[in-house]
Scaffold this motif. Structure first.
Motif, PDB file in Angstrom:
ATOM      1  N   SER A 199      -0.923   3.040  -8.572  1.00  0.00           N
ATOM      2  CA  SER A 199      -1.110   4.427  -8.172  1.00  0.00           C
ATOM      3  C   SER A 199      -2.505   4.648  -7.594  1.00  0.00           C
ATOM      4  N   ASN A 200      -3.516   4.157  -8.293  1.00  0.00           N
ATOM      5  CA  ASN A 200      -4.888   4.333  -7.810  1.00  0.00           C
ATOM      6  C   ASN A 200      -5.078   3.713  -6.435  1.00  0.00           C
ATOM      7  N   TYR A 201      -4.537   2.507  -6.261  1.00  0.00           N
ATOM      8  CA  TYR A 201      -4.703   1.818  -4.979  1.00  0.00           C
ATOM      9  C   TYR A 201      -3.964   2.559  -3.862  1.00  0.00           C
ATOM     10  N   ILE A 202      -2.694   2.862  -4.102  1.00  0.00           N
ATOM     11  CA  ILE A 202      -1.873   3.482  -3.057  1.00  0.00           C
ATOM     12  C   ILE A 202      -2.402   4.857  -2.683  1.00  0.00           C
ATOM     13  N   VAL A 203      -2.722   5.673  -3.676  1.00  0.00           N
ATOM     14  CA  VAL A 203      -3.187   7.033  -3.394  1.00  0.00           C
ATOM     15  C   VAL A 203      -4.492   7.011  -2.606  1.00  0.00           C
ATOM     16  N   PHE A 204      -5.461   6.232  -3.079  1.00  0.00           N
ATOM     17  CA  PHE A 204      -6.759   6.202  -2.384  1.00  0.00           C
ATOM     18  C   PHE A 204      -6.634   5.619  -0.987  1.00  0.00           C
ATOM     19  N   ASN A 205      -6.014   4.453  -0.874  1.00  0.00           N
ATOM     20  CA  ASN A 205      -5.995   3.748   0.401  1.00  0.00           C
ATOM     21  C   ASN A 205      -5.052   4.383   1.416  1.00  0.00           C
ATOM     22  N   MET A 206      -3.964   4.969   0.955  1.00  0.00           N
ATOM     23  CA  MET A 206      -3.054   5.600   1.903  1.00  0.00           C
ATOM     24  C   MET A 206      -3.651   6.907   2.424  1.00  0.00           C
ATOM     25  N   ARG A 207      -4.331   7.659   1.571  1.00  0.00           N
ATOM     26  CA  ARG A 207      -5.017   8.857   2.068  1.00  0.00           C
ATOM     27  C   ARG A 207      -6.070   8.471   3.098  1.00  0.00           C
ATOM     28  N   ASP A 208      -6.842   7.441   2.784  1.00  0.00           N
ATOM     29  CA  ASP A 208      -7.882   6.984   3.695  1.00  0.00           C
ATOM     30  C   ASP A 208      -7.274   6.521   5.018  1.00  0.00           C
ATOM     31  N   HIS A 209      -6.167   5.810   4.922  1.00  0.00           N
ATOM     32  CA  HIS A 209      -5.461   5.309   6.105  1.00  0.00           C
ATOM     33  C   HIS A 209      -4.966   6.465   6.984  1.00  0.00           C
TER      34      HIS A 209
END
Length: 250
Positions: A199-209
């Motif tokens: 969750s932490n990875y997907i939420v942070f990196n997908m928002r950034d993406h």
């Protein structure tokens, strides 16, 4: 490559080397005032061509975003509702809602001690994971339709970074869906640990993406691809690939 782009590429390189970020970012912002999205992309691309790992450029995008944050509304206003970019932007809005929901669900689950405590929440988690995974059609339209047209014009850096991020996100999104689908047969403490990491990875990196695509890639595409007939052909190719279950009518 013109001198203006060379200067910005040099500033971004210094930032990447670890020089005082506030000082270097201030200098970068002064330079960027007279840049458009395509020139920013070319400066980033110049670094890649000089051997900088695309992975190391991710942090530099924050400088771009600071300067371009007001441009997204202007871009949307210039697009027809069925335009390829308009659809991609609207899909981003929906994906961001799913990321908010994933973040909220994860926070609640981390406080739980067993699956039985609130089994209904895991149906919600699976639903959200499924919709986040459904965004693959969004990525495929970018990779198979939008990116190749930019690359034909020599704009290769941003698509290369976006593809790399798609690959990393794709793997984790699939794992998240599998995890959400098998919670009943997974040790609950192990489940929570895996969910927290994913969750932490997907939420942070997908928002950034999404922010990088909205504020850098899409404006670059709009400025660089000026042929209306080309956009019409791109729309037809997008139609053939298909849309996400949450895509608004196109």
């Amino acid at each position: 490559m013109n001198n203006k782009i060379d200067r910005l590429a040099d500033v971004l390189k210094r930032l990447n080397r670890g020089e005082d970020p506030e000082t270097v970012k201030k200098e970068a912002k002064e330079l960027i005032k007279n840049f458009d999205a395509e020139e920013l992309s070319l400066a980033e691309q110049k670094l890649i061509e000089e051997g900088v790992n695309p992975e190391e450029l991710r942090g530099l995008c924050s400088v771009h975003i600071d300067m371009l944050k007001d441009h997204l509304s202007d871009l949307k206003a210039a697009l027809k509702p069925n335009h390829v970019l308009h659809t991609l932007i609207e899909e981003h809005n929906e994906i961001l809602k799913f990321l908010d929901a994933l973040e909220s669900l994860n926070a609640k689950i981390q406080k739980m001690t067993s699956y039985e405590e609130n089994a209904a929440i895991f149906n919600d988690l699976k639903h959200i994971a499924e919709h986040i995974l459904e965004a693959e059609k969004h990525h495929k339209r970018e990779e198979d339709v939008l990116f190749p047209e930019l690359e034909k014009l020599g704009i290769t850096g941003p698509p290369r970074i976006m593809r790399m991020e798609h690959d990393e996100l794709r793997r984790r999104k699939r794992i998240l869906f599998e995890l959400a689908s098998n919670v009943m047969t997974t040790n609950f403490d192990d489940f929570k640990k895996q969910l927290q990491e994913l969750s932490n990875y997907i939420v942070f990196n997908m928002r950034d993406h999404i922010f990088k695509e909205n504020y850098i890639l899409y404006p670059t595409a709009f400025q660089a691809l000026t042929d209306d007939e080309l956009w019409k052909n791109m729309k037809e190719k997008c139609d053939e690939i298909g849309y996400c279950c949450f895509t608004l009518k196109v």
